[in-house]
Motif scaffolding. Structure first.
Motif, PDB file in Angstrom:
ATOM      1  N   ARG A 249       1.462  25.375 -15.239  1.00 48.70           N
ATOM      2  CA  ARG A 249       0.143  25.998 -15.078  1.00 48.70           C
ATOM      3  C   ARG A 249       0.123  27.059 -16.145  1.00 48.70           C
ATOM      4  O   ARG A 249       1.152  27.552 -16.675  1.00 48.70           O
ATOM      5  CB  ARG A 249      -0.284  26.762 -13.903  1.00 48.70           C
ATOM      6  N   VAL A 250      -1.118  27.154 -16.780  1.00 50.95           N
ATOM      7  CA  VAL A 250      -1.449  28.113 -17.678  1.00 50.95           C
ATOM      8  C   VAL A 250      -2.425  29.099 -17.441  1.00 50.95           C
ATOM      9  O   VAL A 250      -3.392  28.633 -16.901  1.00 50.95           O
ATOM     10  CB  VAL A 250      -1.497  27.276 -19.254  1.00 50.95           C
ATOM     11  N   PHE A 251      -2.221  30.341 -17.667  1.00 53.26           N
ATOM     12  CA  PHE A 251      -3.215  31.446 -17.588  1.00 53.26           C
ATOM     13  C   PHE A 251      -3.691  31.832 -18.898  1.00 53.26           C
ATOM     14  O   PHE A 251      -2.875  32.370 -19.714  1.00 53.26           O
ATOM     15  CB  PHE A 251      -2.832  32.245 -16.508  1.00 53.26           C
ATOM     16  N   ILE A 252      -4.928  32.010 -18.930  1.00 51.28           N
ATOM     17  CA  ILE A 252      -5.422  32.454 -20.171  1.00 51.28           C
ATOM     18  C   ILE A 252      -6.492  33.621 -19.849  1.00 51.28           C
ATOM     19  O   ILE A 252      -7.422  33.705 -19.244  1.00 51.28           O
ATOM     20  CB  ILE A 252      -6.294  31.596 -20.966  1.00 51.28           C
ATOM     21  N   THR A 253      -5.998  34.788 -20.446  1.00 55.41           N
ATOM     22  CA  THR A 253      -6.860  36.148 -20.116  1.00 55.41           C
ATOM     23  C   THR A 253      -7.731  36.483 -21.439  1.00 55.41           C
ATOM     24  O   THR A 253      -7.345  36.507 -22.501  1.00 55.41           O
ATOM     25  CB  THR A 253      -5.933  37.314 -20.015  1.00 55.41           C
ATOM     26  N   THR A 262      -3.961  36.815 -23.752  1.00 52.27           N
ATOM     27  CA  THR A 262      -2.518  36.472 -23.166  1.00 52.27           C
ATOM     28  C   THR A 262      -2.767  35.109 -22.936  1.00 52.27           C
ATOM     29  O   THR A 262      -3.812  34.497 -22.368  1.00 52.27           O
ATOM     30  CB  THR A 262      -2.194  37.198 -22.152  1.00 52.27           C
ATOM     31  N   TYR A 263      -1.452  34.196 -23.210  1.00 56.45           N
ATOM     32  CA  TYR A 263      -1.451  33.099 -22.602  1.00 56.45           C
ATOM     33  C   TYR A 263      -0.175  33.226 -21.535  1.00 56.45           C
ATOM     34  O   TYR A 263       0.757  33.607 -22.019  1.00 56.45           O
ATOM     35  CB  TYR A 263      -1.008  31.852 -23.582  1.00 56.45           C
ATOM     36  N   THR A 264      -0.097  32.710 -20.577  1.00 60.28           N
ATOM     37  CA  THR A 264       1.305  32.781 -19.793  1.00 60.28           C
ATOM     38  C   THR A 264       1.300  31.356 -18.871  1.00 60.28           C
ATOM     39  O   THR A 264       0.369  30.754 -18.380  1.00 60.28           O
ATOM     40  CB  THR A 264       1.137  33.622 -18.552  1.00 60.28           C
ATOM     41  N   LEU A 265       2.592  30.729 -19.232  1.00 61.85           N
ATOM     42  CA  LEU A 265       2.811  29.614 -18.678  1.00 61.85           C
ATOM     43  C   LEU A 265       3.882  29.629 -17.913  1.00 61.85           C
ATOM     44  O   LEU A 265       4.936  30.162 -17.905  1.00 61.85           O
ATOM     45  CB  LEU A 265       3.469  28.565 -19.985  1.00 61.85           C
ATOM     46  N   ASP A 266       3.407  29.075 -16.533  1.00 59.17           N
ATOM     47  CA  ASP A 266       4.608  28.835 -15.469  1.00 59.17           C
ATOM     48  C   ASP A 266       4.964  27.617 -15.142  1.00 59.17           C
ATOM     49  O   ASP A 266       4.425  26.622 -15.333  1.00 59.17           O
ATOM     50  CB  ASP A 266       3.692  29.458 -13.974  1.00 59.17           C
TER      51      ASP A 266
END
Length: 415
Positions: A249-253, A262-266
């Motif tokens: 999953r990717v969260f985009i702020t 920010t991009y954060t990949l889990d």
């Protein structure tokens, strides 16, 4: 050619791509979030200031032992319409910038990109060799309908792959990818992409199929989620193994101007989410996109200044790469816009003296030197073609030399 991306390649997001290829892994998706052809980019530039900033280069540093080490860079060249026509890429090897790849971009009269031609530098022969070429076709509404990818073999271009996009009204419904069968000299179906949309017209679903044993089989799936402002804030990636199994999953702020902070990949592993990769971007909000001259892939609303790439290792975020964007001021006269001629300097980088390769010698001129934020840091008379930069701080700079109806410009780095 399907490129394989490691964490290094993810961080080096300005690497040369062969466009028109399907995205099939979450790493590639994250890698491409900020670099893809921006077909919806405004065709006519309207600048809100007399002085604007042109993104001329991006320098990428690796991290080792807490130190930044030069790794690679891209340099961007534009035509008189502020369209990005060339991208020159370099690797930093043994204290020198060595050429790596070259992209040439062509446009039609509507501002659509019609061709992206890539070359690789052969260090053995010290020459450029053709690599891949993408050509694009559009319908009457300037929507992309086909991408043809060719590769250079035996001193000639030959078919490699093709994507064909079906459009209903102004909405893309699905895309087919075909590979060229060299034995049969025909196109063979390989991948099929189907797209879905929410009630606001946002693309919220992508399902990829592989053509296997005469039928289409599910392969991968992306789900996209949006906030009330229709800004994409997250995505999920699945793989088909008889059922859809979630992988990442990717969260985009976003910030208030919808720049991506920010991009954060889990990664889903052992029945839990584990953080893996994070990008953090910095923007200068004093400049909007209308104050900028940018490459063909640029989509942010303000001036993108740098990016920090991190990997989650041993329970903490560890810096892996950082990217710095270097801009130069471009002044527009209300009466006339003098020709801007780019010139080279050598040695570059340098510590004390540099030589500026001006096409005309013998005249006394004024040189203006700017830092990466566009601030004037030095203005002096240039006698001949030699410039003393010993008083400058370490870093990257741009210079301008007005000369009647022409202006000379260039870049230099102080060690």
């Amino acid at each position: 050619m399907k490129k394989q991306f490691t964490f290094i390649a993810i961080a080096v997001f300005f690497s040369t791509l062969s466009f028109g290829q399907f995205i099939e892994t979450p790493a590639e998706q994250l890698f491409l979030e900020h670099k893809q052809i921006n077909h919806s980019k405004n065709k006519i530039n309207t600048y809100s200031r007399a002085a604007r900033q042109r993104l001329d280069s991006n320098v990428i540093y690796s991290r080792s032992g807490g130190q930044r080490i030069l790794f690679s860079k891209d340099e961007f060249i534009y035509n008189s319409n502020d369209q990005n026509t060339t991208v020159n890429s370099f690797n930093y090897v043994n204290g020198n910038w060595e050429p790596s790849t070259n992209e040439s971009i062509s446009y039609d009269s509507q501002g659509n990109i019609t061709e992206n031609w890539s070359k690789q530098y052969d260090t053995a022969s010290n020459s450029w060799e053709n690599s891949y070429r993408d050509t694009y076709q559009y319908n009457a509404n300037n929507l992309l309908t086909q991408t043809l990818t060719e590769r250079w073999v035996n001193n000639a271009w030959e078919n490699n792959s093709k994507t064909v996009t079906r459009i209903s009204g102004n909405v893309v419904t699905d895309t087919y990818k075909l590979n060229w069968n060299f034995s049969l000299q025909q196109w063979d179906s390989t991948h099929h992409l189907m797209q879905g949309y929410d009630n606001n017209g946002n693309e919220n679903l992508r399902i990829y199929y592989n053509y296997t044993s005469g039928s289409w089989q599910e392969s991968t799936k992306y789900e996209y989620f949006f906030n009330a402002s229709n800004f994409k804030t997250s995505s999920r990636f699945y793989k088909w193994d008889g059922q859809w199994s979630i992988l990442t999953r990717v969260f985009i702020t976003p910030d208030a101007n919808n720049n991506i902070l920010t991009y954060t990949l889990d990664v889903w592993d052992n029945n839990q989410w584990n953080p893996a990769i994070r990008y953090t971007n910095l923007f200068d909000l004093n400049y909007t996109v209308n104050d900028l001259v940018t490459p063909y892939w640029y989509t942010d609303n303000n001036m993108w200044v740098n990016r920090l790439s991190e990997q989650f290792t041993g329970g903490v975020w560890v810096k892996s790469y950082s990217s710095l964007m270097f801009y130069s001021p471009q002044t527009i006269s209300s009466i006339s816009n003098p020709d801007m001629i780019e010139v080279n300097v050598y040695p570059n980088p340098a510590t004390n003296l540099v030589n500026i390769q001006l096409p005309i010698s013998g005249n006394t001129r004024t040189i203006e030197i700017y830092d990466m934020k566009g601030a004037l840091v030095l203005k002096q008379t240039l006698n001949g073609n030699t410039l003393d930069i010993s008083t400058l701080k370490k870093g990257a700079y741009y210079f301008m030399i007005p000369d009647n109806q022409k202006s000379y410009s260039g870049k230099l780095m102080k060690l």
